[in-house]
Design an enzyme around this catalytic site. Sequence first.
Site, mmCIF file in Angstrom:
data_model
loop_
_atom_site.group_PDB
_atom_site.id
_atom_site.type_symbol
_atom_site.label_atom_id
_atom_site.label_comp_id
_atom_site.label_asym_id
_atom_site.label_seq_id
_atom_site.Cartn_x
_atom_site.Cartn_y
_atom_site.Cartn_z
ATOM 1 N N THR A 71 0.815 -0.985 0.158
ATOM 2 C CA THR A 71 0.051 0.159 0.150
ATOM 3 C C THR A 71 0.921 1.259 0.117
ATOM 4 O O THR A 71 1.806 1.215 0.373
ATOM 5 C CB THR A 71 -0.946 0.050 1.277
ATOM 6 N N CYS B 50 -2.982 8.586 5.546
ATOM 7 C CA CYS B 50 -3.779 7.386 6.141
ATOM 8 C C CYS B 50 -2.812 6.510 6.935
ATOM 9 O O CYS B 50 -1.768 6.794 6.763
ATOM 10 C CB CYS B 50 -4.062 6.556 4.752
ATOM 11 N N HIS C 105 -6.095 -0.166 5.281
ATOM 12 C CA HIS C 105 -5.844 0.831 4.833
ATOM 13 C C HIS C 105 -6.957 1.867 5.217
ATOM 14 O O HIS C 105 -7.906 1.785 4.531
ATOM 15 C CB HIS C 105 -5.342 0.980 3.524
#
Length: 205
Positions: A45, A50, A67
């Site tokens: 990711t 985030c 996530h």
Amino acid sequence: MPRDAKAFDPHLATALYTERTFGCDAVKVLPGEYYVSDQDMALVTTLGSCVSACIRDVRTGLGGMNHFMLPDTAEGSDPAAASARYGTFAMELLINELLKRGARRESLEAKVFGGGNVLAGMTRVNVGERNARFVLQFLQVERIRVAARDLLDEFPRKVYFFPAKGRVLVKKLRTTQYHVLIDRENSYLRELARGGPAGDVELFS
């Protein structure tokens, strides 16, 4: 995993590909998604403000990544709009899937990443800092040991998690590499504001 798996679980990451850097299968975990595996593969990711939690049963090598964009939904929001883009739901979703597939809570450990201060104009609300604080508090309440962390700072990160071995690689991204990421995060944050749908860490360059 079946291509139509997302029809049964809309939060499941399905972007499977071959990671040429490491010569293995991989899956991209996007905002609002998660993935669990005990195979020799990479869960990948890219994070700005985030946060992703990589949680693993140290006995079996079963592990997963999520996530999420924000710590939680707005107070009083419709529970039916629950989305894995929010931390509480994303963490419960990942942990419950691990337990359902045979992990033991007492054997879980976590490695957490992200929470960078990368969104222009968002300094006042400290999105990244709130996400980072949330994930650590959540894991403390759940009594899941944090084995490694790479949180805050001003740069986005690309994270590779190898659940079978528990290894994590983190690459810090510089300005020229992450304008698409910032645009995407701003877009998701605007959508959420409108009530839309809902071990050791090794650094490398």
